[in-house]
Design a protein around this motif. Structure first.
Motif, PDB file in Angstrom:
ATOM      1  N   PHE A 112       0.892  -1.173  -0.033  1.00 36.67           N
ATOM      2  CA  PHE A 112      -0.116   0.145   0.122  1.00 36.67           C
ATOM      3  C   PHE A 112       0.884   1.333  -0.071  1.00 36.67           C
ATOM      4  O   PHE A 112       0.659   2.317  -0.773  1.00 36.67           O
ATOM      5  CB  PHE A 112      -0.948  -0.156   1.100  1.00 36.67           C
ATOM      6  N   ARG A 113       1.898   1.199   0.764  1.00 38.82           N
ATOM      7  CA  ARG A 113       2.828   2.510   0.785  1.00 38.82           C
ATOM      8  C   ARG A 113       3.438   2.559  -0.508  1.00 38.82           C
ATOM      9  O   ARG A 113       3.564   3.683  -1.122  1.00 38.82           O
ATOM     10  CB  ARG A 113       3.954   2.305   1.857  1.00 38.82           C
ATOM     11  N   GLU A 114       3.911   1.634  -1.268  1.00 36.37           N
ATOM     12  CA  GLU A 114       4.229   1.548  -2.684  1.00 36.37           C
ATOM     13  C   GLU A 114       3.211   2.412  -3.699  1.00 36.37           C
ATOM     14  O   GLU A 114       3.508   3.243  -4.286  1.00 36.37           O
ATOM     15  CB  GLU A 114       4.726   0.155  -3.326  1.00 36.37           C
ATOM     16  N   TYR A 115       2.137   1.695  -3.389  1.00 37.79           N
ATOM     17  CA  TYR A 115       1.135   2.380  -4.319  1.00 37.79           C
ATOM     18  C   TYR A 115       0.590   3.860  -4.170  1.00 37.79           C
ATOM     19  O   TYR A 115       0.246   4.438  -4.909  1.00 37.79           O
ATOM     20  CB  TYR A 115      -0.402   1.344  -4.431  1.00 37.79           C
ATOM     21  N   THR A 116       0.504   4.081  -2.806  1.00 38.70           N
ATOM     22  CA  THR A 116       0.331   5.511  -2.366  1.00 38.70           C
ATOM     23  C   THR A 116       1.181   6.535  -3.151  1.00 38.70           C
ATOM     24  O   THR A 116       1.001   7.532  -3.381  1.00 38.70           O
ATOM     25  CB  THR A 116       0.356   5.664  -1.040  1.00 38.70           C
TER      26      THR A 116
ATOM     27  N   GLN B 187     -10.061  -4.385   8.861  1.00 37.57           N
ATOM     28  CA  GLN B 187      -8.575  -4.427   8.974  1.00 37.57           C
ATOM     29  C   GLN B 187      -7.698  -4.155   7.720  1.00 37.57           C
ATOM     30  O   GLN B 187      -6.904  -3.222   7.567  1.00 37.57           O
ATOM     31  CB  GLN B 187      -8.203  -5.899   9.108  1.00 37.57           C
ATOM     32  N   LEU B 188      -8.339  -4.435   6.417  1.00 36.68           N
ATOM     33  CA  LEU B 188      -7.859  -3.885   5.101  1.00 36.68           C
ATOM     34  C   LEU B 188      -7.973  -2.327   5.224  1.00 36.68           C
ATOM     35  O   LEU B 188      -6.796  -1.795   4.625  1.00 36.68           O
ATOM     36  CB  LEU B 188      -8.436  -4.630   4.077  1.00 36.68           C
ATOM     37  N   SER B 189      -9.175  -1.958   5.183  1.00 34.88           N
ATOM     38  CA  SER B 189      -9.310  -0.462   5.197  1.00 34.88           C
ATOM     39  C   SER B 189      -8.461   0.245   6.069  1.00 34.88           C
ATOM     40  O   SER B 189      -7.648   1.591   5.604  1.00 34.88           O
ATOM     41  CB  SER B 189     -10.762  -0.159   5.504  1.00 34.88           C
ATOM     42  N   ARG B 190      -8.009  -0.189   7.260  1.00 30.30           N
ATOM     43  CA  ARG B 190      -7.262   0.320   8.035  1.00 30.30           C
ATOM     44  C   ARG B 190      -5.920   0.299   7.408  1.00 30.30           C
ATOM     45  O   ARG B 190      -5.099   1.467   7.672  1.00 30.30           O
ATOM     46  CB  ARG B 190      -7.338  -0.247   9.435  1.00 30.30           C
ATOM     47  N   MET B 191      -5.350  -0.622   7.011  1.00 31.75           N
ATOM     48  CA  MET B 191      -4.063  -0.563   6.468  1.00 31.75           C
ATOM     49  C   MET B 191      -3.844   0.256   5.300  1.00 31.75           C
ATOM     50  O   MET B 191      -2.923   1.045   5.228  1.00 31.75           O
ATOM     51  CB  MET B 191      -3.721  -2.034   5.716  1.00 31.75           C
ATOM     52  N   ALA B 192      -4.753   0.222   4.368  1.00 34.87           N
ATOM     53  CA  ALA B 192      -4.867   1.367   3.312  1.00 34.87           C
ATOM     54  C   ALA B 192      -4.803   2.963   3.844  1.00 34.87           C
ATOM     55  O   ALA B 192      -3.844   3.561   3.304  1.00 34.87           O
ATOM     56  CB  ALA B 192      -5.820   1.219   2.643  1.00 34.87           C
ATOM     57  N   LYS B 193      -5.439   3.027   4.919  1.00 34.49           N
ATOM     58  CA  LYS B 193      -5.563   4.524   5.390  1.00 34.49           C
ATOM     59  C   LYS B 193      -4.300   4.839   6.033  1.00 34.49           C
ATOM     60  O   LYS B 193      -3.925   5.973   5.657  1.00 34.49           O
ATOM     61  CB  LYS B 193      -6.881   4.569   6.511  1.00 34.49           C
TER      62      LYS B 193
ATOM     63  N   ALA C 247      -1.439   4.068   5.368  1.00 34.94           N
ATOM     64  CA  ALA C 247      -0.299   4.094   4.331  1.00 34.94           C
ATOM     65  C   ALA C 247      -0.724   5.344   3.406  1.00 34.94           C
ATOM     66  O   ALA C 247       0.074   5.482   2.704  1.00 34.94           O
ATOM     67  CB  ALA C 247      -0.393   2.678   3.339  1.00 34.94           C
ATOM     68  N   GLY C 248      -1.735   5.853   3.615  1.00 38.45           N
ATOM     69  CA  GLY C 248      -2.134   7.131   2.825  1.00 38.45           C
ATOM     70  C   GLY C 248      -2.590   6.781   1.527  1.00 38.45           C
ATOM     71  O   GLY C 248      -2.740   7.609   0.900  1.00 38.45           O
TER      72      GLY C 248
END
Length: 203
Positions: free
Chosen positions: A54-58, A85-91, A93-94
């Motif tokens: 997610f950090r890479e994609y951000t 859980q998935l939404s929290r990871m994405a958030k 990571a920005g």
């Protein structure tokens, strides 16, 4: 990112059989949309590596107009908790909500196959089209004993996959025949419709 630039789709899946199936299905669901599929070594591996991905994609999602899809099996997890859980990871990571789609496959990829009996029959002709009339297979997400086990038993009854269900081979055989507009699997319908919204110009 210029207005009207084409969407680039990245789909993260937990196993290679999903990779095989989606290579055939995505062009039918979102024709003309460029995509890349990244398979992982199971659900645990996917969840462990997601924050880094997610950090890479951000970093580059806006520049290349990318959209990220995460497709995972529910297994024994609570759907709402897993999606949270998935939404929290994405958030964390920005990664903005409009750039990512989470879809939970309720009863494994095999439920999608059982949702399209004509496709199963086209790939494995000894499996009858009348399968859809059998009470056991009426609800693809609620097959007694599980969709994977039921599909394996069904194939072996008719002389296919005698050494056990080879998931990648089954995906490669069945997915090209699937009609994405007429699948009885609810989780497939939700995936299809969500994917189309994700890549739409209005998103």
């Amino acid at each position: 990112m210029s207005a009207g630039s084409p969407v680039n789709l990245v789909v993260l899946v937990e196993e290679r059989s999903a990779d095989e199936a989606l290579r055939a299905l995505l062009p039918k669901i979102t024709p003309g949309v460029a995509f890349r599929i990244a398979p992982f070594d199971g659900k645990e591996d996917l969840l462990r590596k997601l924050p880094h991905r997610f950090r890479e994609y951000t970093y580059y999602w806006r520049a290349v107009n990318s959209r990220v899809v995460v497709l995972v099996d529910r297994d024994d997890d609570d759907c709402l908790e897993l999606k949270a859980q998935l939404s929290r990871m994405a958030k964390e990571a920005g990664l903005p909500a409009e750039a990512v789609l989470f879809r939970i496959v309720i009863e494994e990829l095999e439920a999608w196959f059982l949702g399209d009996v004509p496709a199963v029959h086209a790939a494995y002709p000894r499996v009858s089209l009348d399968l859809v009339k059998r009470v056991k297979f009426r609800e693809p997400e609620d097959v007694p004993g599980g969709a994977w086990e039921a599909l394996e038993h069904l194939f072996q009854q008719h002389g296919y996959h005698k050494k056990g269900l080879a998931k990648m081979i089954a995906a490669r055989d069945i997915a090209p025949h699937m009609d994405v507009e007429n699948n009885r699997s609810q989780s497939f319908q939700v995936f299809r419709d969500g994917l189309r919204r994700l890549v739409s110009e209005e998103n």
